[in-house]
Design a protein around this motif. Structure first.
Motif, PDB file in Angstrom:
ATOM      1  N   LEU A 116       0.837  -1.191   0.000  1.00  0.00           N
ATOM      2  CA  LEU A 116       0.000   0.000   0.000  1.00  0.00           C
ATOM      3  C   LEU A 116       0.875   1.246   0.000  1.00  0.00           C
ATOM      4  CD1 LEU A 116      -2.889   1.228   0.279  1.00  0.00           C
ATOM      5  CD2 LEU A 116      -2.476   1.266   2.748  1.00  0.00           C
ATOM      6  N   ILE A 117       0.628   2.135  -0.923  1.00  0.00           N
ATOM      7  CA  ILE A 117       1.307   3.430  -0.978  1.00  0.00           C
ATOM      8  C   ILE A 117       0.297   4.505  -0.608  1.00  0.00           C
ATOM      9  CG2 ILE A 117       2.484   5.098  -2.462  1.00  0.00           C
ATOM     10  CD1 ILE A 117       3.482   2.747  -4.128  1.00  0.00           C
ATOM     11  N   VAL A 118       0.637   5.302   0.362  1.00  0.00           N
ATOM     12  CA  VAL A 118      -0.253   6.389   0.784  1.00  0.00           C
ATOM     13  C   VAL A 118       0.035   7.593  -0.104  1.00  0.00           C
ATOM     14  CG1 VAL A 118      -0.989   7.856   2.685  1.00  0.00           C
ATOM     15  CG2 VAL A 118      -0.255   5.502   3.136  1.00  0.00           C
ATOM     16  N   GLU A 119      -0.871   7.827  -1.045  1.00  0.00           N
ATOM     17  CA  GLU A 119      -0.666   8.896  -2.022  1.00  0.00           C
ATOM     18  C   GLU A 119      -1.166  10.230  -1.463  1.00  0.00           C
ATOM     19  OE1 GLU A 119       0.992   8.519  -4.590  1.00  0.00           O
ATOM     20  OE2 GLU A 119       0.880   6.413  -5.205  1.00  0.00           O
ATOM     21  N   PRO A 120      -0.383  11.307  -1.644  1.00  0.00           N
ATOM     22  CA  PRO A 120      -0.820  12.621  -1.169  1.00  0.00           C
ATOM     23  C   PRO A 120      -2.166  13.002  -1.781  1.00  0.00           C
ATOM     24  CG  PRO A 120       1.491  12.672  -1.855  1.00  0.00           C
ATOM     25  CD  PRO A 120       0.947  11.345  -2.282  1.00  0.00           C
ATOM     26  N   GLY A 121      -3.000  13.633  -0.976  1.00  0.00           N
ATOM     27  CA  GLY A 121      -4.289  14.118  -1.468  1.00  0.00           C
ATOM     28  C   GLY A 121      -5.422  13.127  -1.361  1.00  0.00           C
ATOM     29  N   THR A 122      -5.109  11.859  -1.017  1.00  0.00           N
ATOM     30  CA  THR A 122      -6.174  10.869  -0.900  1.00  0.00           C
ATOM     31  C   THR A 122      -6.816  10.957   0.481  1.00  0.00           C
ATOM     32  OG1 THR A 122      -4.638   9.178  -0.105  1.00  0.00           O
ATOM     33  CG2 THR A 122      -5.010   9.297  -2.482  1.00  0.00           C
ATOM     34  N   LYS A 123      -8.002  10.362   0.577  1.00  0.00           N
ATOM     35  CA  LYS A 123      -8.696  10.320   1.867  1.00  0.00           C
ATOM     36  C   LYS A 123      -7.848   9.602   2.910  1.00  0.00           C
ATOM     37  CE  LYS A 123     -12.965   8.636   4.037  1.00  0.00           C
ATOM     38  NZ  LYS A 123     -14.259   7.941   3.802  1.00  0.00           N
ATOM     39  N   LEU A 124      -7.184   8.509   2.513  1.00  0.00           N
ATOM     40  CA  LEU A 124      -6.354   7.761   3.450  1.00  0.00           C
ATOM     41  C   LEU A 124      -5.209   8.623   3.970  1.00  0.00           C
ATOM     42  CD1 LEU A 124      -5.699   5.102   4.874  1.00  0.00           C
ATOM     43  CD2 LEU A 124      -4.388   4.428   2.849  1.00  0.00           C
ATOM     44  N   ALA A 125      -4.600   9.408   3.103  1.00  0.00           N
ATOM     45  CA  ALA A 125      -3.513  10.292   3.541  1.00  0.00           C
ATOM     46  C   ALA A 125      -4.019  11.283   4.582  1.00  0.00           C
ATOM     47  CB  ALA A 125      -2.921  11.022   2.344  1.00  0.00           C
ATOM     48  N   ARG A 126      -5.217  11.805   4.371  1.00  0.00           N
ATOM     49  CA  ARG A 126      -5.788  12.747   5.348  1.00  0.00           C
ATOM     50  C   ARG A 126      -6.089  12.035   6.662  1.00  0.00           C
ATOM     51  NH1 ARG A 126      -8.412  14.305   0.528  1.00  0.00           N
ATOM     52  NH2 ARG A 126     -10.331  13.202   1.093  1.00  0.00           N
ATOM     53  N   GLN A 127      -6.576  10.801   6.586  1.00  0.00           N
ATOM     54  CA  GLN A 127      -6.871  10.045   7.811  1.00  0.00           C
ATOM     55  C   GLN A 127      -5.599   9.777   8.613  1.00  0.00           C
ATOM     56  OE1 GLN A 127      -8.861   6.760   5.832  1.00  0.00           O
ATOM     57  NE2 GLN A 127     -10.833   7.333   6.734  1.00  0.00           N
ATOM     58  N   ILE A 128      -4.518   9.460   7.920  1.00  0.00           N
ATOM     59  CA  ILE A 128      -3.252   9.214   8.607  1.00  0.00           C
ATOM     60  C   ILE A 128      -2.719  10.507   9.210  1.00  0.00           C
ATOM     61  CG2 ILE A 128      -0.822   8.606   8.213  1.00  0.00           C
ATOM     62  CD1 ILE A 128      -1.841   6.518   6.194  1.00  0.00           C
ATOM     63  N   HIS A 129      -2.793  11.590   8.450  1.00  0.00           N
ATOM     64  CA  HIS A 129      -2.304  12.881   8.936  1.00  0.00           C
ATOM     65  C   HIS A 129      -3.052  13.321  10.194  1.00  0.00           C
ATOM     66  CE1 HIS A 129      -0.473  16.848   8.740  1.00  0.00           C
ATOM     67  NE2 HIS A 129      -1.675  17.382   8.868  1.00  0.00           N
ATOM     68  N   SER A 130      -4.353  13.030  10.246  1.00  0.00           N
ATOM     69  CA  SER A 130      -5.160  13.445  11.396  1.00  0.00           C
ATOM     70  C   SER A 130      -5.135  12.439  12.537  1.00  0.00           C
ATOM     71  CB  SER A 130      -6.608  13.678  10.962  1.00  0.00           C
ATOM     72  OG  SER A 130      -7.193  12.476  10.488  1.00  0.00           O
ATOM     73  N   GLY A 131      -4.473  11.305  12.328  1.00  0.00           N
ATOM     74  CA  GLY A 131      -4.359  10.308  13.381  1.00  0.00           C
ATOM     75  C   GLY A 131      -5.527   9.353  13.481  1.00  0.00           C
ATOM     76  N   VAL A 132      -6.424   9.388  12.518  1.00  0.00           N
ATOM     77  CA  VAL A 132      -7.577   8.491  12.545  1.00  0.00           C
ATOM     78  C   VAL A 132      -7.134   7.047  12.330  1.00  0.00           C
ATOM     79  CG1 VAL A 132      -9.758   7.883  11.391  1.00  0.00           C
ATOM     80  CG2 VAL A 132      -9.164  10.291  11.800  1.00  0.00           C
ATOM     81  N   VAL A 133      -6.166   6.843  11.426  1.00  0.00           N
ATOM     82  CA  VAL A 133      -5.585   5.516  11.212  1.00  0.00           C
ATOM     83  C   VAL A 133      -4.067   5.626  11.297  1.00  0.00           C
ATOM     84  CG1 VAL A 133      -7.496   4.685   9.781  1.00  0.00           C
ATOM     85  CG2 VAL A 133      -5.537   5.775   8.704  1.00  0.00           C
ATOM     86  N   ALA A 134      -3.432   4.504  11.586  1.00  0.00           N
ATOM     87  CA  ALA A 134      -1.980   4.495  11.745  1.00  0.00           C
ATOM     88  C   ALA A 134      -1.291   4.493  10.390  1.00  0.00           C
ATOM     89  CB  ALA A 134      -1.555   3.270  12.541  1.00  0.00           C
ATOM     90  N   GLU A 135      -0.068   5.010  10.371  1.00  0.00           N
ATOM     91  CA  GLU A 135       0.736   4.985   9.152  1.00  0.00           C
ATOM     92  C   GLU A 135       1.240   3.564   8.904  1.00  0.00           C
ATOM     93  OE1 GLU A 135       4.283   7.697   7.175  1.00  0.00           O
ATOM     94  OE2 GLU A 135       3.616   8.027   9.236  1.00  0.00           O
ATOM     95  N   PRO A 136       1.330   3.123   7.644  1.00  0.00           N
ATOM     96  CA  PRO A 136       1.871   1.791   7.363  1.00  0.00           C
ATOM     97  C   PRO A 136       3.269   1.620   7.950  1.00  0.00           C
ATOM     98  CG  PRO A 136       0.804   2.673   5.410  1.00  0.00           C
ATOM     99  CD  PRO A 136       0.839   3.786   6.415  1.00  0.00           C
TER     100      PRO A 136
END
Length: 409
Positions: A225-245
């Motif tokens: 999994l690559i966390v691409e900038p601008g995606t919903k997943l990237a925002r979730q990781i940045h906000s701490g909702v989900v952990a970074e890979p």
């Protein structure tokens, strides 16, 4: 401040390519990629050029096949005007998005346009991607009847909690069913997996590998999994909702994939791809890695012919406007110089099992091979025969290997 300048050079409306693209064309395979940019929902990790129904702004999915057919016809004429010799198509790949959101007749019409334009080789590989919940047995039979030979299912995981994090909507228990339907239709089967999803454990990943292998596909792709900038997943990781890979966990997952797949008789032929034998490798993707020619049809699609690369406008509405006007849908293009092409060959050929000829390297690059062997990243026996072939550890650190091969003293 004015908007950023467009990347690349302007692309001519008539699509004519430089004369250099015809040189040696007879020795290169020619493939066609057809992009279908529609999805029922947008997955949180995805940054592909895709659109849900609410994002189409007046563009009709039902008209899309006709637009793609127009570009195929335009492509044939543009290549003829460029002096590029006509070649039968060796591979066709429908990607997305979810191509199978379109009816099988629409996909068949697009494939028929490719056949009419250039001819399709008797042994051609013709693939469509599909979500497991986007096809049934009848759809797969109709695709096979239209000339498709292969289907690549986006399985991603067998674990419901992992699928939920990825925002994949299919039921994992449907995977064996769609694989059986594809087999009954006479289609080869590939399963695509993703590892490293936040919250995914090594046991979860083992469960997904075992479930995939139980289906006995011809081919397996496994992508970190690559966390691409601008995606919903990237925002979730940045906000701490989900952990970074976790990079270390991803490395363990890759090693587990190699062990499980290898034990089941699948051989790696590219860093993220395994097949039961050479006949079941993805020939279309190999053509990308080997630098052959392809025309990309559809919004946002990229093309490459003889060292010239171009990319289409991204939105389906802008794309439709261009093709309906009989103009090239290309937004820009670039002509690759010799050094850029050499660097790209190093980047791509190191990823495949056959490896990279050391003749492609500079003197400094060739000198770096001994150190890479000492570090356990490059196979010593292959290097003695004049090729750079990655070891298992080298595959885990492929980007670092490439940097050392390209470093100049």
């Amino acid at each position: 401040m004015p908007g950023a300048l467009p990347l690349g050079d302007p692309a001519p409306a008539d699509g004519v390519l430089p004369a250099s693209t015809a040189e040696g064309a007879g020795g290169r395979d020619f493939g066609v990629y057809l992009h279908v940019p529609f999805c029922r929902v947008r997955c949180g990790y995805c940054d592909f050029n895709t659109y849900t129904a609410t994002e189409l702004r007046g563009v009709s999915q039902s008209e899309y096949a006709g637009h793609a057919v127009r570009e195929v016809r335009f492509a044939r004429e543009a290549l003829e005007r460029s002096g590029v010799p006509a070649r039968e198509v060796s591979t066709v790949f429908f990607g997305g998005g979810t191509p199978t959101l379109l009816p099988p007749d629409d996909l068949g019409a697009m494939l028929g346009a490719v056949r009419d334009a250039w001819g399709i080789a008797a042994d051609a590989e013709v693939t469509t991607e599909a979500n497991p919940d986007s096809v049934d047995a009848d759809d797969l039979r109709r695709l096979a009847d239209a000339g498709f030979t292969r289907v690549s299912f986006g399985m991603q995981s067998a674990v419901p909690s992992v699928l939920a994090t990825l925002e994949r909507t299919h039921d994992p228990e449907r995977i064996p069913l769609v694989v059986r339907w594809a087999r009954e239709a006479g289609l080869q089967v590939s399963l695509d997996l993703i590892y490293g999803t936040p919250g995914e454990t090594l046991d979860n990943w083992a469960r997904s590998l075992d479930a995939a292998l139980a289906c006995e596909p011809d081919h397996v792709s496994a992508y970190a999994l690559i966390v691409e900038p601008g995606t919903k997943l990237a925002r979730q990781i940045h906000s701490g909702v989900v952990a970074e890979p976790d990079d270390d966990l991803e490395a363990d997952m890759y090693e587990l994939a190699e062990a499980r797949l290898g034990s089941a008789g699948y051989g790696w032929y590219e860093v993220s791809n395994w097949a039961t034998d050479d006949a079941h490798r993805s020939r279309h993707n190999l053509a990308y890695w080997l630098g052959h020619d392809w025309w990309g049809v559809g919004p946002g699609a990229h093309s490459h012919v003889g060292g010239v690369r171009w990319w289409n406008v991204k939105h389906p509405a802008a794309y439709a406007q261009r093709v309906l006007a009989g103009e090239s849908p290309a937004a820009g293009r670039e002509t690759l110089d010799a050094e850029t092409r050499r660097v790209e060959r190093v980047l791509l050929l190191t990823r495949i099992r056959e490896g990279l000829s050391t003749a492609e390297l500079t003197d400094a690059g060739r000198r770096s091979v001994a150190g890479l062997i000492a570090d356990g990243l490059v196979d010593a026996k292959a290097a003695l025969a004049g090729s750079v072939v990655l070891t298992l550890r080298g595959r885990l650190l492929a980007d670092a290997v490439v940097r050392r091969l390209l470093a100049e003293e």
